[in-house]
Every structure is written in structure tokens, then in C-alpha cells.
Design a protein around this motif. Structure first.
Motif, PDB file in Angstrom:
ATOM      1  N   ALA A  65      32.691  41.377  40.383  1.00  0.00           N
ATOM      2  CA  ALA A  65      32.492  41.467  38.772  1.00  0.00           C
ATOM      3  C   ALA A  65      33.439  42.289  38.135  1.00  0.00           C
ATOM      4  CB  ALA A  65      31.204  41.749  38.347  1.00  0.00           C
ATOM      5  N   ALA A  66      33.779  43.435  38.901  1.00  0.00           N
ATOM      6  CA  ALA A  66      34.875  44.569  38.559  1.00  0.00           C
ATOM      7  C   ALA A  66      36.344  43.756  38.435  1.00  0.00           C
ATOM      8  CB  ALA A  66      34.604  45.885  39.379  1.00  0.00           C
ATOM      9  N   GLN A  67      36.707  43.183  39.192  1.00  0.00           N
ATOM     10  CA  GLN A  67      37.986  42.482  39.206  1.00  0.00           C
ATOM     11  C   GLN A  67      37.858  41.487  38.134  1.00  0.00           C
ATOM     12  OE1 GLN A  67      40.609  43.023  41.401  1.00  0.00           O
ATOM     13  NE2 GLN A  67      39.446  44.646  42.403  1.00  0.00           N
ATOM     14  N   ALA A  68      37.089  40.469  37.925  1.00  0.00           N
ATOM     15  CA  ALA A  68      36.659  39.520  36.985  1.00  0.00           C
ATOM     16  C   ALA A  68      36.925  40.069  35.350  1.00  0.00           C
ATOM     17  CB  ALA A  68      35.665  38.614  37.181  1.00  0.00           C
ATOM     18  N   ILE A  69      36.169  41.391  35.475  1.00  0.00           N
ATOM     19  CA  ILE A  69      35.997  41.808  34.028  1.00  0.00           C
ATOM     20  C   ILE A  69      37.447  42.458  33.689  1.00  0.00           C
ATOM     21  CG2 ILE A  69      35.327  43.872  32.961  1.00  0.00           C
ATOM     22  CD1 ILE A  69      32.561  43.775  34.398  1.00  0.00           C
ATOM     23  N   ALA A  70      38.088  43.040  34.533  1.00  0.00           N
ATOM     24  CA  ALA A  70      39.646  43.431  34.357  1.00  0.00           C
ATOM     25  C   ALA A  70      40.540  42.413  34.041  1.00  0.00           C
ATOM     26  CB  ALA A  70      40.083  44.261  35.527  1.00  0.00           C
ATOM     27  N   ARG A  71      40.386  41.089  34.759  1.00  0.00           N
ATOM     28  CA  ARG A  71      41.214  40.117  34.433  1.00  0.00           C
ATOM     29  C   ARG A  71      40.768  39.582  32.837  1.00  0.00           C
ATOM     30  NH1 ARG A  71      40.773  34.018  35.823  1.00  0.00           N
ATOM     31  NH2 ARG A  71      42.866  33.560  35.090  1.00  0.00           N
ATOM     32  N   GLN A  72      39.552  39.298  32.561  1.00  0.00           N
ATOM     33  CA  GLN A  72      38.933  38.736  31.252  1.00  0.00           C
ATOM     34  C   GLN A  72      39.348  39.634  30.137  1.00  0.00           C
ATOM     35  OE1 GLN A  72      37.783  35.671  30.838  1.00  0.00           O
ATOM     36  NE2 GLN A  72      38.051  35.243  32.736  1.00  0.00           N
ATOM     37  N   LEU A  73      39.315  41.170  30.313  1.00  0.00           N
ATOM     38  CA  LEU A  73      39.797  41.994  29.244  1.00  0.00           C
ATOM     39  C   LEU A  73      41.239  41.646  28.819  1.00  0.00           C
ATOM     40  CD1 LEU A  73      38.004  45.406  30.054  1.00  0.00           C
ATOM     41  CD2 LEU A  73      37.379  43.472  28.601  1.00  0.00           C
ATOM     42  N   ARG A  74      42.175  41.758  29.762  1.00  0.00           N
ATOM     43  CA  ARG A  74      43.616  41.169  29.584  1.00  0.00           C
ATOM     44  C   ARG A  74      43.571  39.921  28.919  1.00  0.00           C
ATOM     45  NH1 ARG A  74      47.190  42.332  34.603  1.00  0.00           N
ATOM     46  NH2 ARG A  74      48.809  41.903  33.015  1.00  0.00           N
ATOM     47  N   LEU A  75      43.149  38.978  29.615  1.00  0.00           N
ATOM     48  CA  LEU A  75      42.888  37.505  29.198  1.00  0.00           C
ATOM     49  C   LEU A  75      42.681  37.223  27.632  1.00  0.00           C
ATOM     50  CD1 LEU A  75      43.951  34.499  30.228  1.00  0.00           C
ATOM     51  CD2 LEU A  75      41.867  34.311  31.133  1.00  0.00           C
ATOM     52  N   ARG A  76      41.434  37.875  27.346  1.00  0.00           N
ATOM     53  CA  ARG A  76      40.954  37.679  26.320  1.00  0.00           C
ATOM     54  C   ARG A  76      41.436  38.702  25.105  1.00  0.00           C
ATOM     55  NH1 ARG A  76      34.928  35.577  26.894  1.00  0.00           N
ATOM     56  NH2 ARG A  76      35.112  34.478  28.902  1.00  0.00           N
ATOM     57  N   GLU A 126      38.696  50.656  38.080  1.00  0.00           N
ATOM     58  CA  GLU A 126      39.966  51.340  37.775  1.00  0.00           C
ATOM     59  C   GLU A 126      41.127  50.733  38.465  1.00  0.00           C
ATOM     60  OE1 GLU A 126      37.857  56.059  37.387  1.00  0.00           O
ATOM     61  OE2 GLU A 126      38.827  55.199  39.093  1.00  0.00           O
ATOM     62  N   ARG A 127      41.221  50.520  39.708  1.00  0.00           N
ATOM     63  CA  ARG A 127      42.322  49.845  40.182  1.00  0.00           C
ATOM     64  C   ARG A 127      42.711  48.466  39.704  1.00  0.00           C
ATOM     65  NH1 ARG A 127      39.367  51.512  45.052  1.00  0.00           N
ATOM     66  NH2 ARG A 127      38.773  48.998  45.237  1.00  0.00           N
ATOM     67  N   ALA A 128      41.612  47.863  39.247  1.00  0.00           N
ATOM     68  CA  ALA A 128      41.846  46.532  38.680  1.00  0.00           C
ATOM     69  C   ALA A 128      42.367  46.501  37.255  1.00  0.00           C
ATOM     70  CB  ALA A 128      40.656  45.564  38.422  1.00  0.00           C
ATOM     71  N   LEU A 129      42.233  47.677  36.570  1.00  0.00           N
ATOM     72  CA  LEU A 129      42.632  47.983  35.244  1.00  0.00           C
ATOM     73  C   LEU A 129      44.052  48.391  35.202  1.00  0.00           C
ATOM     74  CD1 LEU A 129      39.469  48.760  33.269  1.00  0.00           C
ATOM     75  CD2 LEU A 129      40.983  46.714  33.057  1.00  0.00           C
TER      76      LEU A 129
END
Length: 485
Positions: free
Chosen positions: A323-334, A361-364
Motif C-alpha cells: 500500500a505504501a508504494q501504491a499510495i506514493a504513486r497515486q498521490l503523484r498521479l492524482r 519515504e523511499r517511494a515518495l
């Protein structure tokens, strides 16, 4: 990780996707009817000064007046002293040169500053703040020192009355390139001043580059392998712009001539559609739920169908890490910004919590927007902020539902039937009518006739007046009218 930039040019819309590792990470949209305004410089007029808020409303020719706070003005307090009163700096009717730092959002007008700045590929020119700085995102101390030394010399020689800041893209840039950038910005500022002097209030004095060219300045990094554009004329314009201002980017620009739409590559079109949904499925079987409000965005993590192979704690950790990886991507995408609350699945182990926090933190780290992450709270939540400078993807592509007005729910059929009965009673007390006509959606009328006939008959008997029902196909579930006859 390979990185590409895809540019889709439409008659009234330009879309840009940053694709990393075969999936879209960022999507930017610019429409002819709705250009982003951040960075635009206007000649404005002070409409109203608000001493209690230490701010003023400025008329700059937009639909809503814009907002300027004293902290965003030129006169900054010296030696950490108190800011001057807004009434000492502005008065009604005064003309000012201002820049938009936040686009209008919802019912809020644009946020302004009079601390003007003009960016280019490597540098930012500050016409009213004569100092030299380096972006905090450049962490290598040796490179920071090198850039500071170069900029100090350039400022003293070319722009002693201006401030200059090195952007992240300046990492490794040669002195000659930095000098060319500064000379370009100085020419641009001269043009801004020349246009601003005779311009009437409400005039756009300087606008940012179109999106197809701005990507070269904002998104281009050392890992970008190519920039594909699906319009021959726009591709040529971007290539010419790159040859003039960013020569190293010119060879990366190429025309996309494939038969399939360019955003069908890597499934970008599908990614955009999924980014507009509340629910995001995880590969493990879990899912995320995004809720965006005026005040904040919340993200809820659920295990869903995933049951794991070992024990509950391992199942929860695996889901939360994914979820941490997916959240970081979705925050950027959205492009979600402001206050964000992350509700991961509860974890008892402090080590597991630390692992999830580090993964987030790494994903962001690759996010272009500045983020600030706080540790898990006593309630097991992560509070974070993400800098918001433009509207989210959802605000650009969507509008509130006309049936629910953005609530996400509508009243049940039974609730509407009871509201109709109360409205008929209210109308009976207000009007001396012979009867009443109720206009409502077909399924509402059907419910009143078939399932609540005794209630309708009792209402007619109590009012001693007839009630006629008429189905209207154009009415939504919550809409109805009661007409006295």
C-alpha cells in the motif's frame, strides 16, 4: 528505471504523462478553456484591504478576486521583526504587480505574491530579492558549493540588483549554460517591465510556457530517454524551443507516428480512468480507498481478499508495504496536495511500523512535489503534507454529481416519499388550493402508487383534497415539485 514523457496534443487540450518503469507516474492536463494560472504575472488593483486578516483582495481580471497576504509582499520584516501592517503597504485602488502562487480552487480565489519570480531551465530570477541560493533538493554539499560560487560571480557581474536561485535541474550544469540562462531571464524581465508600465489593471503581463514546452523545464531529468509527441507541428515547435534553451533535450524529442493513440502506450489512458475512482486494487487482493475533501484527503488501507500464508501480522505487513508504494504513486498521479491522512492496517510491532514508514519515504523520494511525513500517531495514522500548486486530476477532469451534489450518496426512495408527503402538508397550510399535483421521477411515483397507497389515501383524507401524481423522466431521484391546483 527507464523514463519517457508522452505528449498528446488535441484541438483544445494538451496532456502530458511521465512514464517510469512502464507505468504512468504523473499526468498533466492543460485545456484551452482552463489554463493553469500558477506563475502568471498580472497588473492588479487593490479592491479591498482587510486589516484584521493582514491581507487584501486584488482584482486581476479573473472570475474571483485574488488573495494577497502581508507575508507574501515585498516589504519583508528585517531582523525577524514583526511584519508591517497591511494598511501601511496597500490602499484601496492602488495598482500592484502580482504573481499567482496557487490556482483558484473550488470557491477560493487565487493566492498571490508580490515577491515575483521567473523560472527557466536551471535558474529562478527574483527581481526584488537580491540574494543567491541553491535548491534544498540538491543535497551534495560539493555541488551546492560549486553552484553557489558560480552564481555569486554571475550575479555580481550581470545582475547585482536581482536574486538568483539554482533549481534542482542545475545539478552538474556548466557555467556557460548557467550564464545563458541568467541572460535569458534578464531579457525576459525587461520585457515584463516594458509591458507592465502602460498596461491597464487586470492585464496578464507574463504567462508561463505552454505545457508542451514547460515539461522540458519541469519534468526533464537525467533519466529521461525520450519525449514522444503525437503532433508534427507541435513536435517541431518543441524541438526548436529545446535547441534554443535546452540543447541537450533536442535529440530526445521525437514524433510519435504509431497507429494506436499515444496514451494507449503503457496503459496511460487506463491509469487515468482508475485514478478517478475511489477504490484502488492492490495486487495482493487488498485495496485503498481515497476520499478527497476541502480540508484534507484520507486514504484507507484494507486487506480485502488477501489472507496471507503465515500469520495475521505478516499479512498486515505485506499489505501495508504494498500500500505504501501504491499510495506514493497515486498521490503523484492524482496530484493530491495539502493535508493527507493515511490509515494503514493496525500493526502492533514497532519494527513493522518503522518498515512501512521507511517504505513510504523511499517511494515518495522521486516525487517532484515537496512532502513532509510524520511518524505514526497514537491512533495508528500517518499524517503528511504534499505541496499543492495546481488542481488535482479529479478537479480538472470531473465535476460534482448533479444527483448528489458531490455528497457521494442520494436519499432513498422511501425518504423522498416521506419528504413529498410533508411538502404536500406544508403547501396545504399555505395555499387555498382545490388539490395538488406532485411531479417526481417515475420510480418515485411508482413507489407512492404501488407500495404506499394507504399512506397517500390517508393524506388525501386528512387534507380533504385530491393529490394527483405525474411521472417526469427528466427528474432525478431527489427532485420533486408540489404544485397547488
Amino acid at each position: 528505471m527507464s523514463t519517457e514523457i508522452l505528449v498528446n496534443i488535441g484541438p483544445q487540450e494538451t496532456r502530458v504523462a511521465l512514464v517510469e518503469g512502464g507505468s504512468a507516474q504523473e499526468v498533466h492536463v492543460q485545456r484551452a478553456s482552463r489554463h493553469g494560472l500558477t506563475g502568471n504575472i498580472y497588473k492588479g488593483t487593490v479592491q479591498r484591504v482587510l486589516p484584521g486578516m493582514q491581507a487584501a483582495f486584488i482584482e486581476i481580471g479573473l472570475e474571483r478576486t485574488a488573495f494577497l497576504h502581508v507575508n507574501d509582499m515585498l516589504a519583508t520584516p528585517a531582523n525577524g521583526g514583526a511584519a508591517p501592517l497591511i494598511t501601511q503597504l496597500l490602499h484601496d485602488g492602488q495598482r500592484v504587480l502580482v504573481q499567482i502562487v496557487k490556482d483558484p480552487l473550488g470557491s477560493k480565489g487565487a493566492r498571490l505574491t508580490s515577491l515575483l519570480s521567473i523560472p527557466s531551465r536551471y535558474l529562478v530570477l527574483l527581481p526584488y530579492e537580491p540574494h543567491v541560493g541553491v535548491s534544498a533538493r540538491l543535497e551534495d554539499e560539493a555541488e551546492r558549493g560549486r553552484l553557489k560560487q558560480i552564481l555569486d560571480e554571475l550575479q555580481q557581474r550581470l545582475a547585482p540588483n536581482f536574486g538568483v536561485i539554482a533549481r534542482t535541474a542545475a545539478d552538474g550544469a556548466e557555467p556557460v549554460a548557467l550564464e545563458a540562462d541568467l541572460l535569458f531571464l534578464l531579457r525576459l524581465w525587461d520585457d515584463v517591465i516594458t509591458q507592465a508600465e502602460p498596461a491597464p489593471p487586470g492585464t496578464l503581463v507574463h504567462g508561463d510556457l505552454p505545457l508542451s514546452m514547460r515539461i522540458l523545464r519541469d519534468l526533464l531529468g537525467t533519466t529521461v530517454e525520450r519525449i514522444r509527441i503525437d503532433s508534427a507541428s507541435e513536435c517541431e515547435r518543441v524541438r526548436e524551443f529545446a535547441q534554443t534553451f535546452i540543447p541537450q533535450a533536442a535529440p530526445l524529442v521525437e514524433l510519435y507516428e504509431g497507429r494506436a493513440p499515444i496514451f494507449d502506450l503503457y496503459g496511460v489512458e487506463d491509469d487515468i480512468s482508475r485514478a478517478l475512482e475511489r477504490k484502488v486494487d492492490l495486487k495482493s487482493g487488498g485495496h485503498l480507498v481515497f476520499d478527497q475533501t476541502e480540508a484534507m484527503t484520507t486514504v484507507d488501507v484494507n486487506t480485502g481478499a488477501y489472507i496471507g500464508h503465515r500469520n495475521l501480522e505478516e499479512t498486515v505487513l505485506k499489505t501495508n508495504l504494498e500500500a505504501a508504494q501504491a499510495i506514493a504513486r497515486q498521490l503523484r498521479l492524482r496530484n493530491l496536495g495539502g493535508i493527507i491522512i493515511l490509515d494503514f492496517i493496525d500493526m502492533k510491532s514497532e519494527d513493522h511500523r518503522a518498515q512501512v514508514l521507511r517504505a513510504l519515504e523511499r517511494a515518495l523520494a522521486a516525487d517532484h512535489a515537496r512532502t513532509q511525513i510524520h511518524p505514526f500517531s497514537p491512533l495508528g495514522l500517518i499524517e503528511m503534507t504534499r505541496k499543492r500548486t495546481r488542481e488535482s486530476l479529479g478537479h480538472i477532469l470531473c465535476e460534482p454529481c448533479p444527483a448528489c451534489s458531490g455528497r457521494g450518496t442520494i436519499k432513498t426512495v422511501e425518504t423522498v416519499c416521506h419528504e413529498i408527503a410533508r411538502e404536500v402538508q406544508r403547501a396545504a397550510r399555505q395555499f387555498e388550493a382545490k388539490g395538488f399535483l406532485v411531479l417526481a421521477a417515475p420510480h418515485i411515483v411508482q413507489r407512492l402508487v404501488e407500495e404506499q397507497p394507504s399512506g397517500l389515501a390517508a393524506l388525501e383524507a386528512s387534507l380533504e383534497r385530491p393529490i394527483r401524481l405525474q411521472a417526469e423522466a427528466g427528474y432525478t431521484q431527489e427532485n420533486f415539485d408540489v404544485v397547488p391546483l
